[in-house]
Design an enzyme around this catalytic site. Structure first.
Site, PDB file in Angstrom:
ATOM      1  N   ASP A 563      31.005  41.042  33.249  1.00 18.54           N
ATOM      2  CA  ASP A 563      32.273  40.793  33.928  1.00 18.54           C
ATOM      3  C   ASP A 563      32.039  40.552  35.414  1.00 18.54           C
ATOM      4  O   ASP A 563      31.025  40.966  35.986  1.00 18.54           O
ATOM      5  CB  ASP A 563      33.202  42.001  33.730  1.00 18.54           C
ATOM      6  CG  ASP A 563      34.663  41.615  33.704  1.00 18.54           C
ATOM      7  OD1 ASP A 563      34.996  40.539  34.242  1.00 18.54           O
ATOM      8  OD2 ASP A 563      35.472  42.374  33.144  1.00 18.54           O
ATOM      9  N   GLU A 566      31.178  36.116  39.294  1.00 18.54           N
ATOM     10  CA  GLU A 566      31.302  34.983  40.216  1.00 18.54           C
ATOM     11  C   GLU A 566      30.321  35.028  41.412  1.00 18.54           C
ATOM     12  O   GLU A 566      29.893  33.940  41.825  1.00 18.54           O
ATOM     13  CB  GLU A 566      32.738  34.878  40.733  1.00 18.54           C
ATOM     14  CG  GLU A 566      33.755  34.510  39.682  1.00 18.54           C
ATOM     15  CD  GLU A 566      34.107  35.667  38.742  1.00 18.54           C
ATOM     16  OE1 GLU A 566      34.540  35.395  37.618  1.00 18.54           O
ATOM     17  OE2 GLU A 566      33.917  36.828  39.134  1.00 18.54           O
ATOM     18  N   ASP A 640      40.853  36.136  33.613  1.00 17.79           N
ATOM     19  CA  ASP A 640      42.047  36.983  33.510  1.00 17.79           C
ATOM     20  C   ASP A 640      43.307  36.131  33.621  1.00 17.79           C
ATOM     21  O   ASP A 640      43.963  36.071  34.665  1.00 17.79           O
ATOM     22  CB  ASP A 640      42.009  38.051  34.594  1.00 17.79           C
ATOM     23  CG  ASP A 640      40.846  39.013  34.396  1.00 17.79           C
ATOM     24  OD1 ASP A 640      40.390  39.145  33.255  1.00 17.79           O
ATOM     25  OD2 ASP A 640      40.400  39.625  35.384  1.00 17.79           O
TER      26      ASP A 640
END
Length: 962
Positions: A563, A566, A640
């Site tokens: 998760d 980035e 998300d």
């Protein structure tokens, strides 16, 4: 004109020879170029200011040419991260020159570079232009100093004829499918995935080897609305009239003022919110008029969270919602007339103290950019790109994977259904959910444990909180042995300051330290200070894997959910702040390597697990991606996203373009991740409940025909038995598609095998299979799932029909009824609550297996072949051991199946290959589907005929009654 001809073959000259021989043309200009082992370097005679002085062409394969351009002849770019390190140049080539240009020729391509401008042109072997750089070269190389290192801002412009279409570029999530004359920011962000690979409908691709923030299209800097003439809602005062009022009572105004921009973009800008304005209860309305000094299609770029509506001239162009902490982008073109006032209105309901809204603008695309295509990056050592051509999109993507690595074969169980939730809080909760799946006989292969399974103050410990997970290893063992279910766990590259693992990584200098210096607290409990590890550091990657191996993998974890890759060290920080937070990287400046983090993070997990347990297939799910991820067994989900129908609509082109970026495994949260208050407080009821059920039903139908099939989200709980009772059409529909997915496992796994061995793509934009049909170029809400299924998700609430285009050149069968319709036409397809329109291409052969509840339940010894007649067809049934890497050693089998329309015969060919425990004998049941006989998809009905198959070729002919 005289021509000097020089021919060179790779096998006659060592690759290491880079610049040994200068060849002088016998023409009057005495132009020179340098010959190397794999290509040539040309010194440009009279380069334009800010352009390239040297251009290098390298023959990588018969269909791939690398172009590098520089201000000197050193070409100093470091080792590529995206190019597969095991890749070897394999091309025979020759070099020629005229008085105007130097050429590199392969058996398939001719690439030329102008001696005077550096312009590169790519032609096929017959001399037809495929792609050419802008006349004059189209290169811009501007020196910059970044973190004390001399680098360049670069851009490369190409000619793009009318009618060309562009795809790929990762996962922008703006709802676009064709990027021709559009603008795409390639910046990693939660739900925005940047992949610098571009696919053209002219059957070529460009792989842009750069890791900094990149832009496709109009690379002018976006401007605030203040660049336009603004007047308030009364039509006289300067600026727009901004009214800060109560959310439910617009007469309760906290403040009204004139503003010349809408710019609540990042955390620092929120300080400009008027004092005393309660964002969680308020509404902001900007009203007035904009006046432009040019006539044309002006561009508007919005990013917002909370509720945002946008009107121009009274036309509602956007009505969208997103959770406060994750704004989403949108963009529009709108015709403005010079000197004319156009009414504008923007309404924003933030909903929370941390929500964002911005609106930027650009004047119409300059004529110089019309029918051009431009790629720009903010930090580079050279311009460096690969031109890849092919006979079709599959060949182009095959070239991409030749460069960046083949897609590994995922474990078979990963193609089954996964259940997830934000979040399961105890091991008992996990086991209860899995037990309920098994009790209800709902197919399930993987249960996912999201974040915060550790103690609240121990993020990065990679340890379970024993108060909630007293026996994690035992739980995983029971999931495996009692429930035949795999277990995936969320692992972040994040460490809380002061925990033991933080100290270990800090001592080795493996951590980014700026967030620690800032003492920035996160959102957990009282807030804790944290940072991320540097995934560009190979020893840090190894150290991170060792933590996972010793703490989690040893307990039986099957797969990794990576998760915030980035990396999202501080959500909603400005881009410059994000760079500071990951500075420096072991590879260099964070500006130069900003987009590459997810690739390196996945690399460490993949290589680590293969070293720890070499024959257990790695499987990774990651929130961000980059070119080359497919070689690390990594799939990507779309981040998300919001639980809304309009958000579901945007997922379709997002998944298609992600797949057209060369990355084959994509998924999204079925039902959307976060929800509006009507669903969440305290729970949905009445109309909201029925909308919630329909939203999940429609999304589940779509998810069943995505490469990966998974449900995840916040409360309300996402298990189908928590969405609706078993007598509700929502439950019935979701169960139907769950069972259909498992019936299709022989088909799906065969497509996965083709993806690995032959560079196929599972989720296929229509341009891949119907490129000669001009009607498909801009279709972003339909796609092919493998070679046979035309998938048409329903994303409108209460819809019972949806428009569908059936591509030309073949007929189409309704999957459910078997009804035949001629292609090349738009139809209105029935879309009942319980069914999504799916059509099967004429000439398809589809293997359906037995009904199962998990992929390894039993072998597919009884397969029903639905044969959709009308055209010749073929399908190869691929099988292997499903969970290991023996397929890399040739341990797999293929059974070729062909249908001949002329003589109405189906041939099940001789099996090729073998592997341990391979089925030696099986039964193939045949169901004929013809234009004159609509055969419904019904597994309870008897087949038309059957073949007992033992591995040898057998043929059956359709009898006369059809």
């Amino acid at each position: 004109m005289t021509t000097a001809r020089i021919k060179l073959r790779m096998n006659f000259l060592p690759f290491a020879v880079l610049a040994l021989i200068l060849l002088f043309c016998s023409c009057t200009q005495h132009t020179t170029f340098i010959r190397q082992g794999d290509g040539i370097t040309v010194e440009i005679k009279d380069p334009a200011p800010g352009s390239a002085k040297w251009v290098r062409l390298q023959a990588v394969s018969p269909k791939i040419i690398r172009v590098t351009a520089s201000n000197d002849n050193k070409f100093t770019a470091g080792k590529s991260l995206m190019i597969d390190s095991t890749f070897h140049v394999a091309a025979e080539w020759s070099a020629e020159q005229t008085d105007k240009e130097a050429l590199v020729k392969t058996s398939e391509l001719v690439a030329s570079v102008s001696f005077t401008t550096g312009e590169v042109i790519f032609k096929d072997k017959n001399g037809n232009i495929i792609l050419q750089e802008k006349t004059g070269g189209g290169k811009k190389i501007t020196p910059v100093i970044i973190d004390d290192k001399p680098l360049y801002r670069i851009s490369q412009q190409f000619e793009s004829p009318a009618g060309e279409a562009f795809y790929g570029l990762g996962q922008p999530q703006t709802g676009q499918i064709n990027y021709k004359d559009e603008d795409v920011d390639l910046t990693q962000y939660n739900s925005i995935v940047a992949v610098p690979f571009l696919l053209s409908n002219r059957n070529y691709g460009l792989l842009w080897d750069n890791y900094s923030i990149t832009h496709f299209g109009d690379n002018r800097e976006k401007q605030q609305l203040s660049a336009l003439q603004l007047t308030g809602k009364g039509g006289t005062s300067e600026g727009l009239t901004a009214t800060y009022s109560d959310r439910t009572d617009s007469t309760h105004i906290y403040m009204q003022r004139q503003e010349d921009k809408i710019d609540y973009s990042f955390l620092p800008s929120l300080k400009n919110i008027p004092a005393g304005f309660p964002m969680e209860k308020g509404k902001v309305t900007w009203e007035g008029f904009i006046t432009a000094d040019t006539t044309g299609e002006h561009k508007f770029y919005l990013s917002a969270s909370g509720y945002l509506k946008f009107w121009l001239d009274g036309k509602l162009l956007l009505d969208k919602w997103r959770e406060g902490w994750n704004p989403g982008p949108s963009q529009f073109r709108y015709m403005l007339s010079k000197g004319q006032k156009h009414a504008i209105k923007v309404e924003w309901i933030p909903e929370s103290t941390q929500a964002f809204a911005s609106l930027q603008w650009l004047s119409p695309t300059p004529p110089a950019l019309h029918n051009k295509m431009t790629l720009s990056s903010e930090a580079a050592e050279n311009i460096d790109y690969y031109f890849i051509c092919g006979a079709n999109a599959d060949e182009v993507i095959g070239g991409y994977r030749q460069l960046t690595g083949k897609a590994t074969l995922l474990p078979q169980w990963a193609l089954g259904f996964w259940q997830s939730r934000e979040r399961y809080k105890t091991e008992q909760e996990i086991e209860n959910v899995v037990a309920e799946f098994r009790k209800r006989k709902i197919g399930l292969d993987n249960i996912v444990l999201d974040w915060s399974y550790w103690k609240e103050d121990a993020w990065g410990s990679q340890q379970f909180d024993r108060a909630r997970f007293p026996d994690a290893a035992g739980m995983i063992g029971r999931l495996h042995e009692r429930y035949n279910t795999r277990f995936m766990i969320s692992v972040w590259p994040k460490f809380y300051e002061g925990i033991e693992n933080y100290k270990i990584f800090d001592k080795q200098n493996w951590l980014y330290k700026q967030n620690i210096k800032d003492q920035q607290r996160d959102w957990i409990g009282k807030g804790y200070i944290s940072t991320f590890y540097d995934a560009f550091n190979p020893t840090a990657r190894m150290g991170f894997w060792k933590l996972l191996d010793s703490s989690l993998f040893i307990k039986g974890v099957d797969a990794w959910w990576l998760d915030a890759t980035e990396p999202d060290i501080l959500s909603n920080a400005t881009i410059e702040k994000r760079k500071q937070l990951m500075q420096p990287t072991a590879s260099g400046s964070s500006t130069q390597y900003f987009n590459g983090y997810p690739l390196q993070n996945a690399k460490g997990i993949y290589e680590g697990q293969r070293s720890s347990r070499p024959n257990q297939r790695v499987f990774i799910l990651t929130r961000s991606a980059y070119a080359g991820m497919q070689r690390y067994a990594a799939a990507t989900w779309s981040g998300d996203i919001a639980a809304r129908f309009d958000e579901m609509e945007r997922q379709i082109p997002a998944g298609i373009n992600f797949s057209l970026s060369g990355l084959p495994y994509w998924t999204n949260d079925i039902g959307g991740f976060f929800v509006e208050d009507k669903y969440d407080k305290p729970h949905p009821n009445g109309n909201a409940l029925e909308e919630w059920r329909e939203l999940n039903t429609r999304w589940y139908q779509f998810g069943a025909f995505c490469p990966l099939f998974r449900s995840h989200g916040q409360y309300p709980y996402r298990e189908i038995f928590n969405i609706a009772p078993d007598d509700h059409p929502a439950y019935k529909s979701m169960l139907y598609y769950n069972q259909l997915r498992y019936r299709l496992m022989p088909y799906i796994y065969s497509v996965a095998g083709n993806t690995c061995h032959n560079n196929y793509t599972m989720m296929r934009g229509l341009i891949m299979d119907f490129g000669t049909d001009a009607n498909v170029k801009n279709i972003g809400d339909q796609y092919m799932f493998g070679p046979s299924f035309l998938v048409n998700p329903v994303y409108t609430y209460k819809a019972t029909f949806r428009p569908v285009y059936l591509p030309a050149g073949q007929g189409w069968y309704n999957l459910y009824t078997g009804e035949y319709t001629t292609g090349g036409q738009h139809i209105t397809a029935v879309a009942s609550y319980e069914r999504m329109p799916v059509f099967v291409k004429e000439g398809s052969i589809i293997p359906f297996g037995p009904q199962i509840e998990f992929t390894g339940e039993k072998p597919a010894d009884d397969i029903t072949l639905y044969v959709y007649t009308g055209k010749d067809g073929s399908f190869t049934l691929y099988e292997d051991e499903g969970v290991n890497y023996n397929y890399e050693k040739g341990k797999y089998s293929n059974i070729p199946i062909t249908y001949n329309e002329a003589n109405k015969t189906l041939t099940i060919g001789k099996r090729e290959g073998d592997f341990k425990d391979m089925l030696k004998n099986r039964l193939f049941r045949i169901v004929w589907v013809t234009k004159s006989k609509s055969t419904a998809l019904d597994f309870s009905s008897p087949s038309d005929t059957a073949i007992a198959y033992n591995g040898n070729e057998q043929t059956v002919t359709m009898n006369g009654k059809f």
